[in-house]
Design an enzyme around this catalytic site. Structure first.
Site, short mmCIF file in Angstrom:
data_model
loop_
_atom_site.label_atom_id
_atom_site.label_comp_id
_atom_site.label_asym_id
_atom_site.label_seq_id
_atom_site.Cartn_x
_atom_site.Cartn_y
_atom_site.Cartn_z
N ASP B 7 0.66 -1.41 -0.32
CA ASP B 7 0.01 -0.04 0.15
C ASP B 7 0.97 1.11 -0.16
O ASP B 7 1.42 1.43 0.89
CB ASP B 7 -1.20 0.09 1.48
CG ASP B 7 -1.95 1.23 1.45
OD1 ASP B 7 -2.25 1.96 0.66
OD2 ASP B 7 -2.56 1.17 2.32
N GLU B 68 -0.90 -1.05 -5.59
CA GLU B 68 -2.79 -0.93 -5.27
C GLU B 68 -2.28 0.35 -6.53
O GLU B 68 -1.56 0.97 -6.81
CB GLU B 68 -2.74 0.72 -4.37
CG GLU B 68 -3.88 0.75 -4.30
CD GLU B 68 -4.83 2.22 -3.20
OE1 GLU B 68 -4.59 1.77 -1.75
OE2 GLU B 68 -4.47 2.97 -3.21
N ASP B 141 -2.51 0.12 9.66
CA ASP B 141 -2.50 0.87 8.41
C ASP B 141 -1.68 -0.71 7.08
O ASP B 141 -1.86 -0.06 5.98
CB ASP B 141 -2.23 2.37 8.03
CG ASP B 141 -0.69 2.60 8.85
OD1 ASP B 141 0.07 1.65 9.65
OD2 ASP B 141 -0.55 3.84 9.23
#
Lengths: 195, 195
Positions: B7, B68, B141
């Site tokens: 990410d 991503e 996260d």
């Protein structure tokens, strides 16, 4: 000071190496463009560019790498690729302990032509004169990388203030060249000419 | 199949390694976040992340890296840094011959929760269940990186079609988990709940 200027792009990434003396005289050392094809996957395209930048850094051993500062506001269709390439290029320099300097296109145009809104032809014409070349550098789209390298050396090498009384030989040459250079109207702003 | 999900982010870059069996069972292998400080120069920040990704690739030897897909349309203030990090990450995989897969956030959310507009809490809850963890993965996260890894394995490993009659054990587990999971409303679209 030896500067590697990089004009980042996924399809064509311009590379230009310039030696700039203390008196501001700039000499062409190397120029080229590394390209990657739309037919390759994104990671393969980035690797082609990463390998080329590694080779240029190792071959030319610049004191600093100057790269265009990318803004999200500019051309949305290409900005992501430009940003990805710029990340790859910056890491290549950082791995070697070579400092990275970021300059906006208008900073580069202002430093090289005196006009932050100069068009591409004006920048190429000035780069050709400043490097004392007989014809514009090839490939044509590497001129921006050379402009970036020259602009960095000038901006970092002392006060580049047109109002300063003291004028070095190179500053004189630069002003003469700027004066002689054909005036190209800025397409985006037709009223703006070189100052 | 071992997948490293990334990410990308400049301040915090989530990394998650998951092994996914042929029957879709996903097992947590490694999870973490590599961060860089605003006080560092951009090239130094990118190098911190590049070094971490190199270490993760060498330590965990994933079959594929899933990252991503970044769009210029998303948050303009962070998108340039995200794109630069993603370029660095993709090159690290490409150098090792590890294939790179790009997935949009909505593809990941849809694969993991069944709802392409699921909120972060929903994704974390499903990741926790799918990996059979007793509590949500830490750091918090990094859950998105794990979701990305799971989603890639599922999307690439065969038809993930809710209408298919044949249901594997893991698909059953997945549907049970989805049914049991607390329904979180999507903040951006309060009317949308899990399907």
């Amino acid at each position: 000071m030896r500067v590697l200027g990089v004009d980042p792009g996924l399809t064509r990434c311009g590379l230009g190496v310039v030696d700039v003396a203390a008196n501001r005289t700039a000499t062409l050392v190397g120029v080229g463009v590394v390209g990657s094809s739309h037919e390759q996957t994104l990671d393969a395209r980035l690797l082609v560019i990463a390998n080329a930048v590694d080779q240029w850094l190792d071959a030319f051993k610049p004191d600093v790498l100057a790269i265009e500062r990318v803004f999200a506001q500019t051309n949305l269709s290409t900005v992501m690729g430009v940003a990805q390439v710029s990340g790859v290029v910056m890491v290549a320099a950082a791995r070697r302990g070579i400092p990275v300097a970021l300059h906006t296109p208008s900073e580069v145009k202002a430093a090289v032509t005196g006009n932050g809104r100069a068009d591409k032809a004006s920048v190429t014409a000035m780069v050709t004169r400043l490097l004392r070349l007989h014809e514009p550098p090839r490939p044509a789209d590497a001129a921006d990388a050379l402009a970036l390298a020259i602009a960095h050396a000038w901006r970092s090498g002392g006060a580049v203030d047109a109002g300063t009384p003291g004028t070095t030989a190179a500053q004189k040459l630069w002003r003469e060249a700027a004066g002689k250079a054909k005036i190209h109207k800025n397409k985006e702003n037709p009223g703006a000419a070189w100052r």
